[in-house]
Design a protein around this motif. Structure first.
Motif, PDB file in Angstrom:
ATOM      1  N   TYR A  62      86.006  -8.796  96.941  1.00  0.00           N
ATOM      2  CA  TYR A  62      85.046  -9.189  97.973  1.00  0.00           C
ATOM      3  C   TYR A  62      85.557  -8.774  99.353  1.00  0.00           C
ATOM      4  CZ  TYR A  62      82.137 -12.213 100.879  1.00  0.00           C
ATOM      5  OH  TYR A  62      81.287 -12.697 101.834  1.00  0.00           O
ATOM      6  N   GLN A  63      86.825  -9.009  99.627  1.00  0.00           N
ATOM      7  CA  GLN A  63      87.410  -8.624 100.912  1.00  0.00           C
ATOM      8  C   GLN A  63      87.405  -7.109 101.085  1.00  0.00           C
ATOM      9  OE1 GLN A  63      88.318 -10.853 103.365  1.00  0.00           O
ATOM     10  NE2 GLN A  63      88.348  -8.977 104.575  1.00  0.00           N
ATOM     11  N   LEU A 100      83.943  -6.184 102.142  1.00  0.00           N
ATOM     12  CA  LEU A 100      83.752  -6.532 103.551  1.00  0.00           C
ATOM     13  C   LEU A 100      84.443  -5.523 104.462  1.00  0.00           C
ATOM     14  CD1 LEU A 100      84.177 -10.420 103.637  1.00  0.00           C
ATOM     15  CD2 LEU A 100      82.082  -9.099 103.890  1.00  0.00           C
ATOM     16  N   ASP A 101      85.659  -5.132 104.112  1.00  0.00           N
ATOM     17  CA  ASP A 101      86.403  -4.166 104.910  1.00  0.00           C
ATOM     18  C   ASP A 101      85.694  -2.817 104.953  1.00  0.00           C
ATOM     19  OD1 ASP A 101      88.287  -6.117 105.375  1.00  0.00           O
ATOM     20  OD2 ASP A 101      89.707  -5.352 103.874  1.00  0.00           O
ATOM     21  N   SER A 108      82.494  -2.363 104.729  1.00  0.00           N
ATOM     22  CA  SER A 108      81.224  -2.476 105.446  1.00  0.00           C
ATOM     23  C   SER A 108      81.398  -2.614 106.954  1.00  0.00           C
ATOM     24  CB  SER A 108      80.439  -3.681 104.921  1.00  0.00           C
ATOM     25  OG  SER A 108      81.054  -4.887 105.342  1.00  0.00           O
ATOM     26  N   THR A 109      82.611  -2.774 107.425  1.00  0.00           N
ATOM     27  CA  THR A 109      82.856  -3.028 108.852  1.00  0.00           C
ATOM     28  C   THR A 109      82.262  -1.971 109.783  1.00  0.00           C
ATOM     29  OG1 THR A 109      84.859  -4.255 108.324  1.00  0.00           O
ATOM     30  CG2 THR A 109      84.654  -3.469 110.557  1.00  0.00           C
ATOM     31  N   ARG A 147      74.448  -3.260 108.203  1.00  0.00           N
ATOM     32  CA  ARG A 147      74.751  -4.650 107.841  1.00  0.00           C
ATOM     33  C   ARG A 147      73.676  -5.587 108.383  1.00  0.00           C
ATOM     34  NH1 ARG A 147      79.001  -6.556 110.484  1.00  0.00           N
ATOM     35  NH2 ARG A 147      79.666  -4.716 111.600  1.00  0.00           N
ATOM     36  N   PHE A 168      81.455  -9.251 113.779  1.00  0.00           N
ATOM     37  CA  PHE A 168      81.578  -9.217 112.325  1.00  0.00           C
ATOM     38  C   PHE A 168      81.519 -10.625 111.729  1.00  0.00           C
ATOM     39  CE2 PHE A 168      83.789  -9.063 108.278  1.00  0.00           C
ATOM     40  CZ  PHE A 168      83.126  -8.009 107.662  1.00  0.00           C
ATOM     41  N   LYS A 169      82.205 -11.566 112.355  1.00  0.00           N
ATOM     42  CA  LYS A 169      82.167 -12.949 111.853  1.00  0.00           C
ATOM     43  C   LYS A 169      80.780 -13.549 112.026  1.00  0.00           C
ATOM     44  CE  LYS A 169      87.030 -14.010 112.309  1.00  0.00           C
ATOM     45  NZ  LYS A 169      88.042 -14.896 112.888  1.00  0.00           N
ATOM     46  N   HIS A 226      78.779 -12.032 109.183  1.00  0.00           N
ATOM     47  CA  HIS A 226      79.202 -12.582 107.897  1.00  0.00           C
ATOM     48  C   HIS A 226      78.697 -14.013 107.724  1.00  0.00           C
ATOM     49  CE1 HIS A 226      82.267 -14.108 104.932  1.00  0.00           C
ATOM     50  NE2 HIS A 226      81.790 -13.045 104.320  1.00  0.00           N
ATOM     51  N   ARG A 243      75.849 -15.185 104.987  1.00  0.00           N
ATOM     52  CA  ARG A 243      76.141 -16.275 104.047  1.00  0.00           C
ATOM     53  C   ARG A 243      75.113 -17.394 104.163  1.00  0.00           C
ATOM     54  NH1 ARG A 243      82.310 -17.703 104.624  1.00  0.00           N
ATOM     55  NH2 ARG A 243      81.372 -18.402 106.531  1.00  0.00           N
TER      56      ARG A 243
END
Length: 190
Positions: free
Chosen positions: A25-26, A29-30, A32-33, A39, A120-121, A124, A128
């Motif tokens: 998963y990480q 995410l990396d 897709s940055t 996104r 990014f946060k 994310h 979610r």
């Protein structure tokens, strides 16, 4: 009595699989940055699907309202500086002033705008929240009967009041959280 080894505990294989899924998963995410626009388009499509679900099912308005408030809270954190200049008056514990605060006078040193919540946060957390809200819309326990026009009115009032306050704060302390019109340099310009 001896402690069991990690390999002999009953949950070691579950922990190993959970760690493996977390790493995968990480890694996604990396990867897709750099694709900021894609996104946000994906999150927007997910939000539209959720709103279509709420519209056609004629329910889960309280879930949509909670999602709206959460997204508003994320957006406000995205707009605010990490080091708030209005807190400097309250936090005069440092001798030279707060490190990392925004300049409030013409002769002060320039310090770049650092967001309280990075993009990014923000993305994310928003993604979610949309996903969780969509999943909640499939369970009847979250379908609380409410008069939805009142919720919409409350949300718009909340949005207007909080954004007015945020814009006044931005004007008072002279900062702009966006880089619209900023010069972009390419390899040929350098």
């Amino acid at each position: 009595m001896e402690a069991p080894d990690e390999q002999t505990t009953p949950f070691s294989s579950v922990t190993a699989q959970t760690n493996k899924l977390g790493r995968q998963y990480q890694a996604l995410l990396d990867q897709s940055t750099p694709y900021v626009l894609y996104r946000w388009i994906g999150t927007g499509v997910g939000l539209l699907i959720f709103f279509a679900r709420v519209f056609f099912a004629q329910g889960w308005y309280i879930v949509a309202y909670a999602l709206g408030i959460y997204l508003l809270n994320l957006f406000l954190a995205f707009l605010q500086p990490k080091f708030d200049p209005s807190n400097d008056a309250l936090d005069n514990d440092m001798e030279d002033g707060a490190l990392g605060s925004l300049p409030t006078k013409q002769d002060e040193e320039f310090r770049p705008f650092i967001r309280r919540l990075p993009e990014f946060k923000f993305w994310h957390s928003a993604t979610r929240a949309v996903t969780i809200s969509f999943l909640c819309s499939w369970f009847e326990v979250f379908n609380v009967p409410v008069f939805w026009p009142v919720l919409v009115m409350y949300w718009f009032m909340l949005f207007i009041l909080t954004m007015r306050k945020q814009i006044q704060h931005m004007i008072k302390y002279r900062y702009v959280p966006f880089s619209i019109g900023k010069a972009r340099y390419t390899k040929n310009n350098a």
